[in-house]
Write a protein that holds these residues in place. Structure first.
Motif, PDB file in Angstrom:
ATOM      1  N   LEU A  13       0.848  -1.190   0.000  1.00  0.00           N
ATOM      2  CA  LEU A  13       0.000   0.000   0.000  1.00  0.00           C
ATOM      3  C   LEU A  13       0.883   1.239   0.000  1.00  0.00           C
ATOM      4  O   LEU A  13       1.745   1.406   0.878  1.00  0.00           O
ATOM      5  CB  LEU A  13      -0.899   0.001   1.241  1.00  0.00           C
ATOM      6  CG  LEU A  13      -1.818   1.200   1.401  1.00  0.00           C
ATOM      7  CD1 LEU A  13      -2.834   1.264   0.263  1.00  0.00           C
ATOM      8  CD2 LEU A  13      -2.526   1.141   2.750  1.00  0.00           C
ATOM      9  N   TYR A  14       0.662   2.102  -0.999  1.00  0.00           N
ATOM     10  CA  TYR A  14       1.433   3.336  -1.127  1.00  0.00           C
ATOM     11  C   TYR A  14       0.514   4.534  -0.974  1.00  0.00           C
ATOM     12  O   TYR A  14      -0.507   4.624  -1.653  1.00  0.00           O
ATOM     13  CB  TYR A  14       2.114   3.415  -2.495  1.00  0.00           C
ATOM     14  CG  TYR A  14       3.211   2.400  -2.673  1.00  0.00           C
ATOM     15  CD1 TYR A  14       4.522   2.724  -2.361  1.00  0.00           C
ATOM     16  CD2 TYR A  14       2.935   1.125  -3.140  1.00  0.00           C
ATOM     17  CE1 TYR A  14       5.542   1.795  -2.516  1.00  0.00           C
ATOM     18  CE2 TYR A  14       3.945   0.184  -3.300  1.00  0.00           C
ATOM     19  CZ  TYR A  14       5.242   0.533  -2.988  1.00  0.00           C
ATOM     20  OH  TYR A  14       6.237  -0.397  -3.143  1.00  0.00           O
ATOM     21  N   ALA A  15       0.897   5.461  -0.095  1.00  0.00           N
ATOM     22  CA  ALA A  15       0.177   6.731   0.014  1.00  0.00           C
ATOM     23  C   ALA A  15       0.528   7.566  -1.217  1.00  0.00           C
ATOM     24  O   ALA A  15       1.592   7.389  -1.824  1.00  0.00           O
ATOM     25  CB  ALA A  15       0.590   7.465   1.287  1.00  0.00           C
ATOM     26  N   GLU A  16      -0.371   8.470  -1.586  1.00  0.00           N
ATOM     27  CA  GLU A  16      -0.141   9.315  -2.759  1.00  0.00           C
ATOM     28  C   GLU A  16       1.184  10.065  -2.628  1.00  0.00           C
ATOM     29  O   GLU A  16       1.485  10.664  -1.596  1.00  0.00           O
ATOM     30  CB  GLU A  16      -1.292  10.314  -2.913  1.00  0.00           C
ATOM     31  CG  GLU A  16      -1.219  11.078  -4.200  1.00  0.00           C
ATOM     32  CD  GLU A  16      -2.430  11.979  -4.412  1.00  0.00           C
ATOM     33  OE1 GLU A  16      -2.255  13.001  -5.091  1.00  0.00           O
ATOM     34  OE2 GLU A  16      -3.515  11.664  -3.906  1.00  0.00           O
ATOM     35  N   SER A  18       4.178   8.834  -2.417  1.00  0.00           N
ATOM     36  CA  SER A  18       5.215   8.142  -1.656  1.00  0.00           C
ATOM     37  C   SER A  18       5.753   6.933  -2.420  1.00  0.00           C
ATOM     38  O   SER A  18       5.002   6.243  -3.103  1.00  0.00           O
ATOM     39  CB  SER A  18       4.665   7.669  -0.308  1.00  0.00           C
ATOM     40  OG  SER A  18       5.664   6.962   0.400  1.00  0.00           O
ATOM     41  N   ASP A  19       7.059   6.723  -2.297  1.00  0.00           N
ATOM     42  CA  ASP A  19       7.687   5.536  -2.872  1.00  0.00           C
ATOM     43  C   ASP A  19       7.942   4.465  -1.814  1.00  0.00           C
ATOM     44  O   ASP A  19       8.508   3.424  -2.116  1.00  0.00           O
ATOM     45  CB  ASP A  19       9.025   5.900  -3.522  1.00  0.00           C
ATOM     46  CG  ASP A  19       8.846   6.779  -4.746  1.00  0.00           C
ATOM     47  OD1 ASP A  19       7.774   6.701  -5.386  1.00  0.00           O
ATOM     48  OD2 ASP A  19       9.768   7.542  -5.065  1.00  0.00           O
ATOM     49  N   SER A  22       3.313   1.872   2.937  1.00  0.00           N
ATOM     50  CA  SER A  22       2.841   2.105   4.298  1.00  0.00           C
ATOM     51  C   SER A  22       2.293   0.823   4.924  1.00  0.00           C
ATOM     52  O   SER A  22       2.117   0.752   6.137  1.00  0.00           O
ATOM     53  CB  SER A  22       1.783   3.202   4.326  1.00  0.00           C
ATOM     54  OG  SER A  22       0.698   2.855   3.499  1.00  0.00           O
ATOM     55  N   ARG A  74      -6.588   4.931   2.105  1.00  0.00           N
ATOM     56  CA  ARG A  74      -5.315   5.522   2.525  1.00  0.00           C
ATOM     57  C   ARG A  74      -4.281   5.587   1.411  1.00  0.00           C
ATOM     58  O   ARG A  74      -3.196   6.137   1.607  1.00  0.00           O
ATOM     59  CB  ARG A  74      -4.737   4.714   3.678  1.00  0.00           C
ATOM     60  CG  ARG A  74      -5.636   4.688   4.883  1.00  0.00           C
ATOM     61  CD  ARG A  74      -5.157   3.788   6.008  1.00  0.00           C
ATOM     62  NE  ARG A  74      -3.793   3.339   5.925  1.00  0.00           N
ATOM     63  CZ  ARG A  74      -3.408   2.117   6.311  1.00  0.00           C
ATOM     64  NH1 ARG A  74      -4.278   1.241   6.759  1.00  0.00           N
ATOM     65  NH2 ARG A  74      -2.143   1.770   6.228  1.00  0.00           N
ATOM     66  N   GLY A  75      -4.594   4.987   0.261  1.00  0.00           N
ATOM     67  CA  GLY A  75      -3.616   4.980  -0.822  1.00  0.00           C
ATOM     68  C   GLY A  75      -3.970   3.990  -1.909  1.00  0.00           C
ATOM     69  O   GLY A  75      -5.119   3.595  -2.048  1.00  0.00           O
ATOM     70  N   VAL A  76      -2.945   3.567  -2.648  1.00  0.00           N
ATOM     71  CA  VAL A  76      -3.125   2.655  -3.779  1.00  0.00           C
ATOM     72  C   VAL A  76      -2.346   1.377  -3.509  1.00  0.00           C
ATOM     73  O   VAL A  76      -1.179   1.418  -3.114  1.00  0.00           O
ATOM     74  CB  VAL A  76      -2.616   3.311  -5.087  1.00  0.00           C
ATOM     75  CG1 VAL A  76      -2.682   2.350  -6.247  1.00  0.00           C
ATOM     76  CG2 VAL A  76      -3.403   4.576  -5.375  1.00  0.00           C
ATOM     77  N   TRP A  77      -3.009   0.236  -3.732  1.00  0.00           N
ATOM     78  CA  TRP A  77      -2.351  -1.053  -3.585  1.00  0.00           C
ATOM     79  C   TRP A  77      -1.646  -1.424  -4.887  1.00  0.00           C
ATOM     80  O   TRP A  77      -2.215  -1.275  -5.965  1.00  0.00           O
ATOM     81  CB  TRP A  77      -3.365  -2.145  -3.260  1.00  0.00           C
ATOM     82  CG  TRP A  77      -3.856  -2.107  -1.851  1.00  0.00           C
ATOM     83  CD1 TRP A  77      -5.024  -1.574  -1.409  1.00  0.00           C
ATOM     84  CD2 TRP A  77      -3.199  -2.633  -0.701  1.00  0.00           C
ATOM     85  NE1 TRP A  77      -5.134  -1.733  -0.052  1.00  0.00           N
ATOM     86  CE2 TRP A  77      -4.025  -2.384   0.411  1.00  0.00           C
ATOM     87  CE3 TRP A  77      -1.994  -3.294  -0.498  1.00  0.00           C
ATOM     88  CZ2 TRP A  77      -3.682  -2.770   1.697  1.00  0.00           C
ATOM     89  CZ3 TRP A  77      -1.653  -3.690   0.791  1.00  0.00           C
ATOM     90  CH2 TRP A  77      -2.490  -3.423   1.870  1.00  0.00           C
TER      91      TRP A  77
END
Length: 94
Positions: A13-16, A18-19, A22, A74-77
């Motif tokens: 899972l990545y927050a917008e 972020s590399d 999370s 919370r972000g993109v998987w």
């Protein structure tokens, strides 16, 4: 000799913007007794992994769906399904 568990799916899972992931989740299939499936979750990713065991693939995948849905706010998987070393069908001896 006990057969090694097989990784069937992994997600990060990545927050917008972020590399750095999370959270991460993995689906494992046991290839020997006691048979079954495990979902491993680290949320946040730097924390120790939580493990849950399921009797069958459908139950384990239902938990993955729940985890992916919860994390989507919370972000993109980013999900990968590695090519299996062995088929996912039941590997128990006949």
């Amino acid at each position: 000799m006990k057969a090694l568990p097989q990784l069937r799916e992994a997600g990060w899972l990545y927050a917008e913007g972020s590399d750095i992931p999370s959270a991460d989740v993995r689906l494992w299939q046991d290839m020997a007794e006691p048979w079954g499936w495990e979902v491993h979750l680290s949320d946040p990713a730097r924390e120790p992994m939580q493990r849950a065991r399921y009797a069958d693939e459908a139950e384990a995948r239902a938990e993955l769906v729940r985890i992916y849905a919860e994390g989507a706010s919370r972000g993109v998987w980013r999900v990968t399904r590695p090519e299996p070393l062995f088929p996912a069908e039941d590997s128990r001896p006949s």
